[in-house]
Design a protein around this motif. Structure first.
Motif, PDB file in Angstrom:
ATOM      1  N   GLY A   1      -5.713   9.577  17.685  1.00  0.00           N
ATOM      2  CA  GLY A   1      -6.467   8.707  16.791  1.00  0.00           C
ATOM      3  C   GLY A   1      -6.281   9.012  15.318  1.00  0.00           C
ATOM      4  O   GLY A   1      -7.140   8.672  14.512  1.00  0.00           O
ATOM      5  N   PHE A   2      -5.178   9.699  14.962  1.00  0.00           N
ATOM      6  CA  PHE A   2      -4.899  10.067  13.568  1.00  0.00           C
ATOM      7  C   PHE A   2      -6.061  10.858  12.967  1.00  0.00           C
ATOM      8  O   PHE A   2      -6.450  10.674  11.828  1.00  0.00           O
ATOM      9  N   ILE A   3      -6.611  11.762  13.800  1.00  0.00           N
ATOM     10  CA  ILE A   3      -7.747  12.596  13.402  1.00  0.00           C
ATOM     11  C   ILE A   3      -7.412  14.045  13.749  1.00  0.00           C
ATOM     12  O   ILE A   3      -6.902  14.324  14.837  1.00  0.00           O
ATOM     13  N   CYS A   4      -7.730  14.973  12.855  1.00  0.00           N
ATOM     14  CA  CYS A   4      -7.557  16.395  13.160  1.00  0.00           C
ATOM     15  C   CYS A   4      -8.463  16.733  14.338  1.00  0.00           C
ATOM     16  O   CYS A   4      -9.674  16.502  14.288  1.00  0.00           O
ATOM     17  N   GLN A   5      -7.886  17.269  15.385  1.00  0.00           N
ATOM     18  CA  GLN A   5      -8.642  17.574  16.597  1.00  0.00           C
ATOM     19  C   GLN A   5      -9.459  18.855  16.475  1.00  0.00           C
ATOM     20  O   GLN A   5     -10.253  19.167  17.351  1.00  0.00           O
ATOM     21  N   TYR A   6      -9.289  19.575  15.378  1.00  0.00           N
ATOM     22  CA  TYR A   6     -10.079  20.782  15.146  1.00  0.00           C
ATOM     23  C   TYR A   6     -11.315  20.493  14.302  1.00  0.00           C
ATOM     24  O   TYR A   6     -12.401  20.947  14.624  1.00  0.00           O
ATOM     25  N   CYS A   7     -11.137  19.749  13.210  1.00  0.00           N
ATOM     26  CA  CYS A   7     -12.256  19.562  12.276  1.00  0.00           C
ATOM     27  C   CYS A   7     -12.712  18.111  12.138  1.00  0.00           C
ATOM     28  O   CYS A   7     -13.748  17.852  11.551  1.00  0.00           O
ATOM     29  N   GLY A   8     -11.920  17.162  12.652  1.00  0.00           N
ATOM     30  CA  GLY A   8     -12.319  15.763  12.611  1.00  0.00           C
ATOM     31  C   GLY A   8     -11.952  15.009  11.343  1.00  0.00           C
ATOM     32  O   GLY A   8     -12.250  13.824  11.215  1.00  0.00           O
ATOM     33  N   ARG A   9     -11.296  15.690  10.400  1.00  0.00           N
ATOM     34  CA  ARG A   9     -10.919  14.982   9.171  1.00  0.00           C
ATOM     35  C   ARG A   9      -9.728  14.076   9.433  1.00  0.00           C
ATOM     36  O   ARG A   9      -8.990  14.251  10.390  1.00  0.00           O
ATOM     37  N   ARG A  10      -9.571  13.107   8.545  1.00  0.00           N
ATOM     38  CA  ARG A  10      -8.494  12.128   8.700  1.00  0.00           C
ATOM     39  C   ARG A  10      -7.932  11.740   7.351  1.00  0.00           C
ATOM     40  O   ARG A  10      -8.573  11.961   6.333  1.00  0.00           O
ATOM     41  N   PRO A  11      -6.734  11.154   7.351  1.00  0.00           N
ATOM     42  CA  PRO A  11      -6.158  10.670   6.090  1.00  0.00           C
ATOM     43  C   PRO A  11      -7.063   9.590   5.497  1.00  0.00           C
ATOM     44  O   PRO A  11      -7.767   8.913   6.245  1.00  0.00           O
ATOM     45  N   PRO A  12      -7.093   9.410   4.211  1.00  0.00           N
ATOM     46  CA  PRO A  12      -6.231  10.030   3.210  1.00  0.00           C
ATOM     47  C   PRO A  12      -6.768  11.353   2.672  1.00  0.00           C
ATOM     48  O   PRO A  12      -6.177  11.942   1.788  1.00  0.00           O
ATOM     49  N   ASP A  13      -7.881  11.843   3.258  1.00  0.00           N
ATOM     50  CA  ASP A  13      -8.474  13.092   2.767  1.00  0.00           C
ATOM     51  C   ASP A  13      -7.613  14.316   3.072  1.00  0.00           C
ATOM     52  O   ASP A  13      -7.718  15.323   2.385  1.00  0.00           O
TER      53      ASP A  13
END
Length: 76
Positions: free
Chosen positions: A12-24
């Protein structure tokens, strides 16, 4: 390159560790079991991680894979 996109899409284009996503954040592909520990490049061993989480993890293996990640990896 397509393999990388498939993993990003699966997660889902999401970091699987922390949940952050682009463009951040910039996303990368991380090995759940590091190559240095015998892990391969199979999609089941790859996970989407932001640059910060991937660099912080380094070559450490995840002891427990989050169930949602495991389910998506097995479905891919």
């Amino acid at each position: 390159p397509k393999h990388r996109f498939d993993v990003l899409k699966r997660d889902g284009f999401i970091c699987q560790y922390c949940g952050r996503r682009p463009p951040d954040v910039a996303l990368e592909i991380d090995h759940i079991i590091p190559v240095s520990s015998g892990g391969g490049n199979d999609k089941r061993n790859l996970i989407t991680a932001c640059c910060d989480c991937n660099r912080g993890k380094k070559a450490t293996s995840l002891k427990i894979m989050p169930p949602s990640v495991l389910a998506r990896a097995e479905a891919a």
